[in-house]
Write an enzyme that holds these catalytic residues in place. Structure first.
Site: not given
Length: 145
Positions: A2, A59, A65
């Site tokens: 991710k 995120t 993040s």
């Protein structure tokens, strides 16, 4: 995987795109992540839950993040070397190239992963990468896995 996608979300944010564009990006990112997961032998539902799409959304949308902040900084013109010299750990930086290797091994297109890797590696500037993504036909994220 991710984290490179969150760098891409940061690129959008850093270029001034709003939440609608970011939401469309995350929708496509989810589909890309699902296709790669399935190609590597995983179940599509692995991506559909909190540990998949939930974590991806967090995120990509959060200014906390590190990966998203890295993308913002890249979009503002900093180099990856300048960003990393601050000692910040940005998992998406090395993982972008790995995602592209997996995509190649599985015969997958993966335009988001490729765009992010291209910007990180200095092969594409942010504007080129986003232009390439925006020119892709809508609906590709709806292909069944």
């Amino acid at each position: 995987l991710k984290n490179p996608l969150a760098v891409g979300a940061g690129l959008l944010t850093g270029c001034g795109y709003g939440i609608n564009t970011l939401s469309a990006y995350v929708t496509r990112a989810t589909a890309e992540l699902r296709r790669l997961c399935v190609a590597l032998g995983g179940a599509p539902d692995t991506i559909n839950g909190l540990s998949g799409v939930g974590d991806l959304m967090l995120t990509c949308f959060s200014e906390q993040s590190r990966n998203q902040r890295c993308g913002v900084r890249l979009a503002k013109g900093e180099t990856i070397e300048e960003i990393l010299k601050d000692g910040m750990t940005v998992e998406g930086v090395p993982t972008a190239a790995v995602a592209v290797l997996y995509a190649d091994a599985c015969g997958l297109d993966m335009p988001l992963f490729r765009a992010v890797a291209g910007v990180i590696e200095g092969k594409l500037n942010t504007e080129e990468a986003l232009k390439n993504l925006f020119e892709r036909p809508a609906g590709l994220e709806m292909r069944r896995v």
